[in-house]
Enzyme design. Structure first.
Site, PDB file in Angstrom:
ATOM      1  N   ASN A  23      51.063  50.702  23.266  1.00 38.00           N
ATOM      2  CA  ASN A  23      51.563  52.025  22.593  1.00 38.00           C
ATOM      3  C   ASN A  23      52.663  52.240  21.587  1.00 38.00           C
ATOM      4  OD1 ASN A  23      48.964  52.273  24.008  1.00 38.00           O
ATOM      5  ND2 ASN A  23      49.726  54.014  25.776  1.00 38.00           N
ATOM      6  N   ARG A 122      38.222  62.694  22.701  1.00 37.09           N
ATOM      7  CA  ARG A 122      39.432  62.282  21.822  1.00 37.09           C
ATOM      8  C   ARG A 122      39.434  63.630  20.487  1.00 37.09           C
ATOM      9  NH1 ARG A 122      41.686  56.995  23.961  1.00 37.09           N
ATOM     10  NH2 ARG A 122      43.268  57.888  23.410  1.00 37.09           N
ATOM     11  N   ASP A 309      48.246  56.936  32.015  1.00 38.27           N
ATOM     12  CA  ASP A 309      47.283  55.730  32.282  1.00 38.27           C
ATOM     13  C   ASP A 309      47.905  54.949  33.184  1.00 38.27           C
ATOM     14  OD1 ASP A 309      47.154  55.824  29.885  1.00 38.27           O
ATOM     15  OD2 ASP A 309      48.661  55.312  28.697  1.00 38.27           O
TER      16      ASP A 309
END
Ligand code: EPU
Length: 422
Positions: A23, A122, A309
């Protein structure tokens, strides 16, 4: 399609090198578009998502070259095609992070709207709000985000907090666009994740003037031009957290080379509460089990809170711990696809809206299960490591999106795990 087959019951022992953070790598690769010339990024993990980002940059006209084990160089050259098609975006939502750089550099861009995904809706309203505040005109047309800035973007004061807290990629997009805007931008309600700090550091190496990385207020003084830069990606805190849980649930002792303790405080805190000893070592982090695993409660929150996560992986730990634990998912209220697969393996979990109640003490047993998203798949691997007998995980391409050489790393720690081609 590949499958992963695990025979559970082996305590994991030894050390594993933590790869570069997915990320961080994705927005930083997108940020290379802002410069003129070749940027070199190292500690890039070998992942499907990184390949997808490289494909996007190439489709835009950039030259992307991987070299050695973990290095990529990107030269945007003449960006010939400010368009990111749906085919690429639908395989990776993070494609959206080219929006800010392309808008700032070219003044017009068309990126397919990513829509929702398996972990729930999202939205991207915060990305668009921030970019509009910088002067862009943005319309949604035929499934595409069509953004235009007639003149250079203009610095502004922007509040980016949303109903679920700050947005990581929303902050990344607006911060990247603001680096080339005229004047000063202040982003309040900015995400504080280590990946945002890493991106801010990279932008500053390129000549940007970003202050406040890691806090909720970012101040960006726009500059006319950015130079290419070299940068090493930070280690992946979620990969590290996943291996920590693996060590815990198998009753082993795992050393995580390169992991950054300071990025994992919320996870460490919960693992200690669950009965683990977690030590900061010279090379990274070491974990081993002190006594029996005890149930804990977790609430996922933006950084520095407990990361969403890591929620699925913690659910596995809670399933085999003593007692009852509650998970409250405050980032993605529907991120519970792993529950039904864990039930098939013998876990005792009740889901109620954004909450899951996990009754511990389950004796997991191996079963054929289906991976549904990246972190849910990681949870199934963890469950397989402690389950009695064989677990067969299909659709492992989800795992390949975010875990580098997962079966190789777990094998090195002593797990009985293999990949087979169907
Ligand atoms: N949100 C909005 N409006 C927006 C953007 C987000 O309401 O415009 C909401 C989301 O619906 C969610 C919350 O804000 O409830 C946080 O979403 P965020 O925007 O922070 O997520 P993201 O930036 O799209 C990144 C990671 C995810 C991680 C989340 C949260 C990348 C490439 N992805 O996504 O990582 O779960 O932040 O920490 O950085 C993963 O690696 O498996 C993964 C899904």
């Amino acid at each position: 399609m590949d499958k992963i087959i695990i025979t559970g019951g082996e305590p994991l022992k030894g050390s594993v090198r933590i790869s570069g953070a997915k990320n961080s790598a994705l927005p930083i690769m997108a940020a290379t578009l802002l410069a003129e010339g070749t940027s070199v990024i190292s500690n890039i993990p070998h992942l499907r998502d990184v390949e997808t980002m490289a494909a996007i940059l190439r489709a835009l006209g950039a030259k992307v070259r991987f070299s050695g084990d973990s290095r990529v160089s990107v030269n945007p050259g003449k960006l010939i095609q400010p368009l990111v098609p749906y085919d690429l975006v639908r395989t990776m939502r993070a494609s959206i992070c080219v929006l800010g750089p392309l808008l700032a550099k070219l003044g017009s861009v068309k990126v397919a709207h990513p829509g929702g995904c398996v972990i729930g809706p999202r939205p991207i309203d915060l990305h668009l709000k921030g970019l509009r505040k910088l002067g862009a005109k943005i319309e949604i047309e035929h499934g595409y985000i069509v953004a235009e800035a007639k003149a250079r973007l203009k610095g502004s004061e922007i509040y980016l907090g949303g109903s679920f807290g700050s947005s990581v990629l929303g902050t990344a997009n607006v911060m990247m666009a603001a680096t080339l805007a005229k004047g000063r931008t202040v982003i309040e309600g900015a995400a504080c994740e280590p990946e945002i700090v890493d991106l801010a550091n990279f932008l500053n190496k390129m000549g940007a003037k970003v202050k406040g990385g890691g806090t909720h207020i970012l101040q960006i003084q726009g500059v006319k031009k950015l130079e290419p830069a070299e940068h090493a990606i930070i280690p992946d805190r979620i990969e590290a957290g996943t291996y920590m849980v693996a060590g815990a649930i198998t009753g082993g002792e795992v050393r995580l080379k390169g992991a950054r303790f300071e990025h994992l405080q919320a996870v460490v805190d919960k693992l200690e509460e669950a009965g683990l000893i977690v030590n900061r070592t010279k090379e990274g982090i070491k974990v081993h089990l002190r006594a029996k695993l005890k149930a804990v409660d977790i609430t996922t929150l933006p950084y520095p809170g407990f990361p969403t996560d890591m929620q699925a992986q913690m659910m596995v730990l809670m399933s085999i711990s003593e007692g009852i634990g509650v998970i409250i998912e405050r980032i993605y209220p529907d991120r519970f696809m792993h529950v039904s697969e864990l039930l098939r393996m013998g876990a005792n979990i009740m889901r109620e809206g954004p909450r899951a109640i996990v009754k511990g003490g389950a004796k997991l047993s191996g079963a054929p299960v289906m991976a549904s998203d990246l972190r849910a798949s990681a949870a199934l691997v963890l469950a397989g490591l402690v389950a009695e007998g064989e677990t067969e995980i299909s659709r492992v391409y989800h795992l390949d999106r975010g875990y580098e050489r997962i079966e190789e790393k777990f094998s090195k720690l002593g797990a009985r795990i293999r990949r087979v081609e169907e």
